[in-house]
Design a protein around this motif. Structure first.
Motif, PDB file in Angstrom:
ATOM      1  N   GLY A 159       0.901  -1.259   0.010  1.00  0.00           N
ATOM      2  CA  GLY A 159       0.057  -0.004  -0.116  1.00  0.00           C
ATOM      3  C   GLY A 159       0.770   1.359   0.091  1.00  0.00           C
ATOM      4  O   GLY A 159       0.393   2.451  -0.600  1.00  0.00           O
ATOM      5  N   GLN A 160       1.895   1.235   0.725  1.00  0.00           N
ATOM      6  CA  GLN A 160       2.868   2.242   0.542  1.00  0.00           C
ATOM      7  C   GLN A 160       3.345   2.612  -0.666  1.00  0.00           C
ATOM      8  O   GLN A 160       3.188   3.876  -1.103  1.00  0.00           O
ATOM      9  CB  GLN A 160       4.321   2.127   1.524  1.00  0.00           C
ATOM     10  N   GLU A 162       1.507   1.965  -3.683  1.00  0.00           N
ATOM     11  CA  GLU A 162       0.512   2.271  -4.386  1.00  0.00           C
ATOM     12  C   GLU A 162       0.245   3.760  -3.898  1.00  0.00           C
ATOM     13  O   GLU A 162      -0.128   4.587  -4.777  1.00  0.00           O
ATOM     14  CB  GLU A 162      -0.558   1.385  -4.053  1.00  0.00           C
ATOM     15  N   ALA A 163       0.435   4.079  -2.708  1.00  0.00           N
ATOM     16  CA  ALA A 163       0.047   5.421  -2.461  1.00  0.00           C
ATOM     17  C   ALA A 163       1.096   6.406  -3.007  1.00  0.00           C
ATOM     18  O   ALA A 163       0.812   7.512  -3.510  1.00  0.00           O
ATOM     19  CB  ALA A 163       0.049   5.650  -0.780  1.00  0.00           C
ATOM     20  N   SER A 164       2.329   6.104  -2.885  1.00  0.00           N
ATOM     21  CA  SER A 164       3.323   7.162  -3.694  1.00  0.00           C
ATOM     22  C   SER A 164       3.181   7.104  -5.253  1.00  0.00           C
ATOM     23  O   SER A 164       3.309   8.250  -5.639  1.00  0.00           O
ATOM     24  CB  SER A 164       4.896   6.507  -3.332  1.00  0.00           C
ATOM     25  N   LEU A 165       2.957   5.804  -5.911  1.00  0.00           N
ATOM     26  CA  LEU A 165       2.768   5.847  -7.259  1.00  0.00           C
ATOM     27  C   LEU A 165       1.558   6.824  -7.619  1.00  0.00           C
ATOM     28  O   LEU A 165       1.268   7.596  -8.589  1.00  0.00           O
ATOM     29  CB  LEU A 165       2.634   4.526  -7.936  1.00  0.00           C
ATOM     30  N   SER A 166       0.395   6.645  -6.820  1.00  0.00           N
ATOM     31  CA  SER A 166      -0.984   7.406  -6.993  1.00  0.00           C
ATOM     32  C   SER A 166      -0.620   8.994  -6.912  1.00  0.00           C
ATOM     33  O   SER A 166      -1.237   9.676  -7.412  1.00  0.00           O
ATOM     34  CB  SER A 166      -2.199   7.097  -6.282  1.00  0.00           C
TER      35      SER A 166
ATOM     36  N   ASN B  54      -6.159   5.303 -12.830  1.00  0.00           N
ATOM     37  CA  ASN B  54      -4.847   5.890 -12.575  1.00  0.00           C
ATOM     38  C   ASN B  54      -3.829   4.681 -12.908  1.00  0.00           C
ATOM     39  O   ASN B  54      -2.627   5.006 -12.549  1.00  0.00           O
ATOM     40  CB  ASN B  54      -4.577   6.509 -11.307  1.00  0.00           C
ATOM     41  N   LEU B  56      -3.039   2.006 -11.755  1.00  0.00           N
ATOM     42  CA  LEU B  56      -2.521   1.230 -10.790  1.00  0.00           C
ATOM     43  C   LEU B  56      -2.861  -0.410 -10.936  1.00  0.00           C
ATOM     44  O   LEU B  56      -1.876  -1.152 -10.661  1.00  0.00           O
ATOM     45  CB  LEU B  56      -3.368   1.306  -9.175  1.00  0.00           C
ATOM     46  N   ARG B  82      -0.778  11.086 -13.059  1.00  0.00           N
ATOM     47  CA  ARG B  82      -1.327  10.543 -11.615  1.00  0.00           C
ATOM     48  C   ARG B  82      -1.343  11.887 -10.803  1.00  0.00           C
ATOM     49  O   ARG B  82      -1.962  11.817  -9.905  1.00  0.00           O
ATOM     50  CB  ARG B  82      -0.152   9.364 -11.395  1.00  0.00           C
ATOM     51  N   VAL B  85      -4.813  12.849 -10.502  1.00  0.00           N
ATOM     52  CA  VAL B  85      -5.580  12.177 -10.104  1.00  0.00           C
ATOM     53  C   VAL B  85      -5.370  11.541  -8.553  1.00  0.00           C
ATOM     54  O   VAL B  85      -4.365  10.985  -8.603  1.00  0.00           O
ATOM     55  CB  VAL B  85      -5.876  10.926 -10.966  1.00  0.00           C
ATOM     56  N   MET B  87      -5.958   9.785  -5.228  1.00  0.00           N
ATOM     57  CA  MET B  87      -6.465   8.563  -4.744  1.00  0.00           C
ATOM     58  C   MET B  87      -6.487   8.280  -3.165  1.00  0.00           C
ATOM     59  O   MET B  87      -5.524   8.414  -2.612  1.00  0.00           O
ATOM     60  CB  MET B  87      -5.591   7.314  -5.499  1.00  0.00           C
ATOM     61  N   PHE B  89      -7.288   5.305  -0.492  1.00  0.00           N
ATOM     62  CA  PHE B  89      -7.367   3.918  -0.400  1.00  0.00           C
ATOM     63  C   PHE B  89      -8.210   3.325   0.998  1.00  0.00           C
ATOM     64  O   PHE B  89      -8.411   4.159   1.699  1.00  0.00           O
ATOM     65  CB  PHE B  89      -5.879   3.162  -0.068  1.00  0.00           C
ATOM     66  N   SER B  91      -7.199   1.213   3.117  1.00  0.00           N
ATOM     67  CA  SER B  91      -5.994   0.929   4.210  1.00  0.00           C
ATOM     68  C   SER B  91      -5.199   2.393   4.387  1.00  0.00           C
ATOM     69  O   SER B  91      -4.285   2.161   5.044  1.00  0.00           O
ATOM     70  CB  SER B  91      -5.243  -0.057   4.073  1.00  0.00           C
ATOM     71  N   ASN B  93      -2.917   3.790   3.925  1.00  0.00           N
ATOM     72  CA  ASN B  93      -1.699   4.015   3.345  1.00  0.00           C
ATOM     73  C   ASN B  93      -0.990   5.243   3.585  1.00  0.00           C
ATOM     74  O   ASN B  93      -0.195   5.916   2.518  1.00  0.00           O
ATOM     75  CB  ASN B  93      -1.572   3.902   2.031  1.00  0.00           C
ATOM     76  N   PHE B  95       2.250   7.496   4.837  1.00  0.00           N
ATOM     77  CA  PHE B  95       3.649   7.274   4.757  1.00  0.00           C
ATOM     78  C   PHE B  95       3.954   7.172   6.262  1.00  0.00           C
ATOM     79  O   PHE B  95       3.891   8.177   6.890  1.00  0.00           O
ATOM     80  CB  PHE B  95       4.643   8.166   4.091  1.00  0.00           C
ATOM     81  N   ARG B 155      -3.568  14.692   2.148  1.00  0.00           N
ATOM     82  CA  ARG B 155      -2.545  14.526   1.238  1.00  0.00           C
ATOM     83  C   ARG B 155      -2.756  14.507  -0.255  1.00  0.00           C
ATOM     84  O   ARG B 155      -1.909  14.929  -1.089  1.00  0.00           O
ATOM     85  CB  ARG B 155      -1.899  13.028   1.680  1.00  0.00           C
TER      86      ARG B 155
END
Lengths: 262, 246
Positions: A159-160, A162-166, B54, B56, B82, B85, B87, B89, B91, B93, B95, B155
């Motif tokens: 998930g870390q 994915e969050a970064s890529l997003s 996006n 993913l 991206r 866009v 996103m 999640f 969970s 996520n 950092f 964020r």
């Protein structure tokens, strides 16, 4: 929602780094430390010949041992990072090259590698013994370290990434800003283990005419025939060093974990 | 921008995981400023569909156009798309090694070259908006799930995106924390953000959605206004789904 457990990686054969809750190991650490210091002070006082002589002769090697250890581990960390990244790379050639390196190195005893690299290097270039020793140690520990880095990177929740890529980071930025800083925390204990294991393994370079602790001891012993006394002192010196190092590493580990504490 | 302009256009998307067909020829357009809620039983492909927007989730075939740019075009920089866009999640996520404030400033500073002071000022405005201004120096682990999710929304907003995707944003939350997150999402919707939301919160869908998409078995089965869908679903599968959840 309960927080996921932090993954701990246990790799390597270095001295145990006691976690503060492991009462047994913590008291063992204190007993061993005080015992080593006590003997290192008491023996030369009680019997200056040969213990005090040994204590004056051998420490020149401590600096060399540290030099080999620090240089080797630094180089091994760089090699290990590249290898670890290579092992998770989606580029099949890079992945295969990194995996092959790890497999080959893990399958050959360190002492054999030391001899091999030392004499193989010697055929093509003339390098100082210390440099050859460092290259050989780093080459070997780079592979172990590669596995540590790989496990550390893999332990970070996807998930870390994915969050970064997003957000628009590419894979390299994601690795640099998000994954590696977190993986470092997971990696530190096994890297510390490797550091201590490497320090102990540097005793092997005494065979390559590098004047480390053990080499100095062997020189003293073969002149004076005080084998038992010499190796007693050498064992105590190594023990003291590794005990202190393991403590320093566990302190560092605690410092780095600040964001995991509520 | 004219509300009728499609900002997201998915055309005949196919996606399989091994032998499992997750999406079968799905087409969907979303207009700028539109709020679309995607409903459906679990395993129906709704999260997969959202994640293709996006990239993913890479697709097997079909075309995706975001704000006039083709995601399949090799010349198109996916990372630039991206950035526009956002996103959120299931969970969160966040950092884990960064404070709340740093979670918000990292991307604007590194990706847009924004000065730290400016990025922090923007971050504080957004944190105040989601009611988390007083937690700027906390680490994620020190926050509740609802608080983490509100920070995660802030964020994403810090990159000033044109579109926001929400992938089951309240599904991992304890019931008492769901509303604080939904309130933030409702406020965002009122401001005119283009939103695509996968959720099980029917109240949210009724209140906010311009359009409801109902998916089952990897395909869009039915779509319409929330009023139409919730009061008189046209398809048997839609009727059955509503009977199960209401």
């Amino acid at each position: 929602m309960p927080e996921p457990e932090i993954t701990k990686i246990e790799v390597g054969d270095g001295a145990a780094i006691p976690s503060p809750d492991d009462r047994g190991l913590v008291s063992a650490w204190w007993i061993a430390l005080l015992g080593a210091i006590g003997l290192l002070i008491a023996l030369p006082l009680i019997k200056p010949d040969p213990y005090l002589r040994i204590l004056k002769f051998v420490p020149d090697g401590i600096l060399i041992t540290f030099e080999v250890t620090v240089l080797s581990i630094s180089l091994a960390i760089v090699i290990g990072l590249l290898t670890g990244l290579g092992r998770i790379s989606r580029n099949r050639f890079i992945n295969l090259a990194a995996s092959l390196y790890v497999e080959v190195v893990r399958g050959i005893p360190l002492l054999v590698q030391l001899f091999y690299i030392y004499y193989a290097l010697g055929r093509f270039v003339r390098v100082p013994d210390l440099v050859a020793a460092v290259i050989a140690m780093a080459f070997c520990y780079g592979a172990y370290m590669g596995e540590v880095f790989r496990a550390g990177i893999k332990s970070i929740d996807h998930g870390q990434t994915e969050a970064s890529l997003s957000l628009g980071f590419n894979h390299r930025q994601t690795m640099a800003y998000v994954i590696l800083p977190q993986a470092w925390r997971t990696i530190l204990p096994p890297v510390g283990n490797e550091f201590i294991a490497l320090l102990k393994d540097t005793s092997l370079v005494s065979i390559l005419a590098v004047a480390d602790i053990l080499r100095r001891g062997r020189e003293y012993a073969s002149e004076s025939f005080n084998y038992f006394e010499t190796y007693t002192m050498i064992a105590l010196i190594y023990l003291l060093i590794t005990l202190v190092l393991s403590k320093l590493i566990s302190i560092m580990e605690y410092r780095l974990s600040h964001y995991e504490r509520r | 921008m004219n509300a009728a302009d499609p900002i997201i256009r998915l055309h005949k998307i196919n996606k399989s995981f091994g032998t499992f067909r997750a999406l079968t020829s799905v087409s969907l357009t979303i207009a700028a400023g539109e709020k679309v809620v995607i409903l459906g039983p679990s395993g129906s492909g709704k999260s997969t569909l959202l994640r293709t927007i996006n990239r993913l989730e890479p697709i097997d075939s079909g075309t995706i156009t975001i704000d006039g740019r083709n995601l399949n075009d090799p010349g198109e920089d996916i990372n630039r798309i991206r950035m526009e866009v956002g996103m959120v999640f299931q969970s969160f996520n966040l950092f884990r090694h960064k404070t709340v404030l740093e979670n918000l400033t990292l991307a604007p500073i590194k990706l847009k070259g924004m000065a730290r002071g400016q990025a922090e000022a923007l971050a504080m405005v957004l944190l105040d908006k989601v009611g988390m201004g007083d937690r700027a120096s906390h680490y994620p682990i020190q926050l509740s799930g609802g608080q983490q999710q509100r920070v995660a929304i802030a964020r994403a907003l810090a990159m000033e995106p044109k579109i926001m995707l929400f992938d089951e944003p309240t599904s991992a939350l304890d019931p008492e924390m769901i509303n604080e997150v939904l309130e933030v999402m409702v406020a965002l919707a009122r401001e005119g953000m283009t939103m695509a939301v996968v959720t099980h919160e029917m109240g949210f869908a009724r209140e906010v959605a311009d359009r409801v998409i109902f998916m089952d078995a990897g395909a869009i089965v039915e779509e319409g206004t929330p009023t139409d869908f919730f009061t008189s679903p046209k398809t048997p599968r839609g009727q059955q789904f509503l009977k199960q959840i209401l």
